[in-house]
Write a protein that holds these residues in place. Structure first.
Motif, mmCIF file in Angstrom:
data_model
loop_
_atom_site.group_PDB
_atom_site.id
_atom_site.type_symbol
_atom_site.label_atom_id
_atom_site.label_comp_id
_atom_site.label_asym_id
_atom_site.label_seq_id
_atom_site.Cartn_x
_atom_site.Cartn_y
_atom_site.Cartn_z
ATOM 1 N N VAL A 158 29.644 0.990 36.342
ATOM 2 C CA VAL A 158 28.785 1.030 37.522
ATOM 3 C C VAL A 158 28.476 -0.411 37.898
ATOM 4 C CG1 VAL A 158 26.573 1.749 38.476
ATOM 5 C CG2 VAL A 158 27.781 3.249 36.878
ATOM 6 N N ILE A 159 28.925 -0.801 39.089
ATOM 7 C CA ILE A 159 28.634 -2.133 39.599
ATOM 8 C C ILE A 159 27.485 -1.974 40.580
ATOM 9 C CG2 ILE A 159 29.542 -4.167 40.774
ATOM 10 C CD1 ILE A 159 32.349 -3.224 39.898
ATOM 11 N N GLU A 160 26.337 -2.487 40.189
ATOM 12 C CA GLU A 160 25.113 -2.275 40.955
ATOM 13 C C GLU A 160 25.294 -2.716 42.408
ATOM 14 O OE1 GLU A 160 22.516 -4.534 38.458
ATOM 15 O OE2 GLU A 160 22.043 -2.796 37.210
ATOM 16 N N GLY A 161 24.933 -1.826 43.330
ATOM 17 C CA GLY A 161 25.012 -2.111 44.747
ATOM 18 C C GLY A 161 26.398 -1.972 45.347
ATOM 19 N N GLU A 162 27.396 -1.654 44.518
ATOM 20 C CA GLU A 162 28.777 -1.568 44.999
ATOM 21 C C GLU A 162 29.380 -0.178 44.832
ATOM 22 O OE1 GLU A 162 30.329 -3.938 46.611
ATOM 23 O OE2 GLU A 162 28.903 -5.550 46.251
ATOM 24 N N GLY A 163 29.206 0.429 43.658
ATOM 25 C CA GLY A 163 29.790 1.733 43.381
ATOM 26 C C GLY A 163 30.209 1.836 41.924
ATOM 27 N N ALA A 164 31.134 2.765 41.661
ATOM 28 C CA ALA A 164 31.534 3.025 40.270
ATOM 29 C C ALA A 164 33.050 3.135 40.165
ATOM 30 C CB ALA A 164 30.877 4.306 39.774
ATOM 31 N N ILE A 165 33.525 2.843 38.960
ATOM 32 C CA ILE A 165 34.947 2.900 38.632
ATOM 33 C C ILE A 165 35.107 3.744 37.387
ATOM 34 C CG2 ILE A 165 36.956 1.543 37.915
ATOM 35 C CD1 ILE A 165 35.478 -0.871 39.274
ATOM 36 N N MET A 166 36.059 4.648 37.422
ATOM 37 C CA MET A 166 36.389 5.476 36.262
ATOM 38 C C MET A 166 37.631 4.910 35.590
ATOM 39 S SD MET A 166 34.017 7.755 36.355
ATOM 40 C CE MET A 166 34.618 8.704 34.962
#
Length: 95
Positions: free
Chosen positions: A27-35
């Motif tokens: 989870v990159i705060e303010g950007e989104g998420a990567i699985m």
């Protein structure tokens, strides 16, 4: 999807050397998420064995090799929630 997420997905896929047998979420705060799973990295926000949360600057420093993930965790810049073993295995899969 943000340019930061797109760039991070590409960088993670370039670094993956296989061998990761779990699911992880960045989870990159303010950007989104990567699985991340056995098939590589992709944008997404699903349940995972381990979730790692950091700001964009910290995440980019880890990806570039300028910041050791363990040092980021110990310094409070990287939060890890869930299976710590999965986080360590992911580190090994990323080389």
């Amino acid at each position: 999807m943000s340019d930061t997420i797109d760039a991070a997905v590409a960088a993670l896929n370039d670094k993956m050397n296989g061998g990761f047998d779990g699911t992880a979420k960045f989870v990159i705060e303010g950007e989104g998420a990567i699985m991340v799973d056995e098939s590589g990295a992709r944008a997404g926000d699903e349940a995972a064995d381990v979730t790692m949360t950091a700001d964009s600057e910290t995440f980019q420093a880890i990806l570039s090799g300028d910041l050791d993930p363990t040092a980021a965790f110990m310094g409070g810049r990287l939060k890890v929630d869930g299976d710590m073993g999965a986080a360590l295995r992911l580190g090994g899969a990323l080389g």
